[in-house]
Design an enzyme around this catalytic site. Structure first.
Site, PDB file in Angstrom:
ATOM      1  CG  HIS A 140      -1.669   1.357   1.298  1.00 49.16           C
ATOM      2  ND1 HIS A 140      -2.842   1.887   0.456  1.00 49.16           N
ATOM      3  CD2 HIS A 140      -1.394   2.176   2.425  1.00 49.16           C
ATOM      4  CE1 HIS A 140      -3.408   2.200   0.456  1.00 49.16           C
ATOM      5  NE2 HIS A 140      -2.295   3.070   1.725  1.00 49.16           N
ATOM      6  CE  LYS A 161      -0.698   5.366   1.307  1.00 46.14           C
ATOM      7  NZ  LYS A 161      -1.049   6.653   2.602  1.00 46.14           N
ATOM      8  CG  ASP A 179      -5.474   2.324  -2.935  1.00 44.41           C
ATOM      9  OD1 ASP A 179      -4.813   2.179  -1.912  1.00 44.41           O
ATOM     10  OD2 ASP A 179      -6.020   1.418  -3.128  1.00 44.41           O
TER      11      ASP A 179
END
Length: 305
Positions: A140, A161, A179
């Protein structure tokens, strides 16, 4: 590692199927191809039977020069080992004898649409098979290419992020994956970062939604894959935990046995995180060239005494 079949090669390189169309689901397990040279003259001690066999102009010319009986004998010695498939790069003319053997033994015989340099084809084929057969894992995070180097951006959900990646894209860098980042181990020292196809070109921003970076910012905003050079973790600000040492101690994150340099960046309102990532990337590049700002600074101090 995904299943790689002969049919994948047919589709990837637009190959003609001359024989063995019913056998295109045969699995390929070795990431390197092989040109049978010694095998045609009877040496089989090191014959890699599980590799894709490539027949270029040299091999085909040699076979054409043999007598019918000798040609059948040489080919028969090889096909009995049942390699995954044969690929001919020298054109399909005069391959009746080879087609017949492959039909009888159930071995796919493939051919490039037009004759092409065998060495160039092998380079492209092997590169494709190495990636397709590489061990892989998914993590992730976000993967972005900054100044030509791959950077993983990790951190807890909601830490920022994707927002940081969006800022970097605005500065001319390229998104690779958001993702879900797929990591492939190409060698004992090389990790390749890519997407999982479903999220290709997409970036998800909280409060905004899903963005297609290519549609918004053009083709230059996206890159299909990149070699991972840095692992950067975004964490919440912790008072009195940062320091101003001349050079940070080297830390690493390990993925499938490969160590990747690791940096932690703490977040605080007003802190230019994207700029810090650019600085980290440039500093890493300088270190690869043998330069250390800390060492130069110490030398300057020592020269005054």
């Amino acid at each position: 590692m995904k299943l790689l079949t002969v049919e994948h090669l047919v589709q990837k390189f637009a190959l003609k199927v001359l024989a063995g169309e019913e056998q295109l689901q045969k699995a390929i397990t070795q990431p390197r191809s092989h040109r049978p040279g010694l095998e045609f003259v009877g040496h089989f001690d090191f014959f890699p039977t599980e590799r894709v066999q490539i027949l270029g102009s040299k091999e085909i010319t040699y076979l054409h020069k043999l007598s019918l009986d000798e040609r059948q004998f040489r080919i028969g010695n090889i096909v009995k080992y049942h390699p995954p498939c044969f690929i001919v790069t020298a054109g399909e003319e005069g391959l009746t004898y080879l087609t017949q053997y492959c039909l009888e033994e159930g071995i796919p015989l493939l051919c490039t649409n037009t004759p092409q340099p065998t060495s160039e084809f092998i380079t492209k084929l092997d590169a494709y098979m190495v990636k397709a057969l590489a061990p892989e894992t998914a993590i992730h995070g976000v993967c972005i290419n900054v100044y030509g180097m791959g950077i993983l951006i990790r951190g807890k959900s909601g830490v920022g992020k994707s927002e940081t990646a969006h800022t970097l894209i605005g500065r001319g860098h390229r998104l690779v994956a958001d993702d879900i980042v797929v990591l492939k181990k190409l060698s004992p020292t090389t990790i390749l970062g890519t997407h999982d196809e479903k999220t290709k070109e997409f970036l998800s921003l909280r409060s905004i939604g899903l963005l297609n970076v290519v549609r918004l910012y053009g083709r230059k905003a996206f890159q299909d894959e990149t070699r991972i050079a840095l692992d950067i973790e975004l964490t919440k600000w912790q008072k009195d935990t940062l320091n101003n040492e001349l050079e940070q101690e080297s830390k690493f994150t390990e993925y499938m046995g490969v160590k990747i340099p690791h940096i932690e960046i703490q977040l605080q309102p007003g802190r230019d995180v994207a700029g810090l990532i650019e600085a980290a990337a440039n500093n890493w590049l300088l270190k690869q060239q043998g330069y250390s700002a800390a060492e130069e600074f110490i030398k300057r101090l020592e020269s005054e005494f």
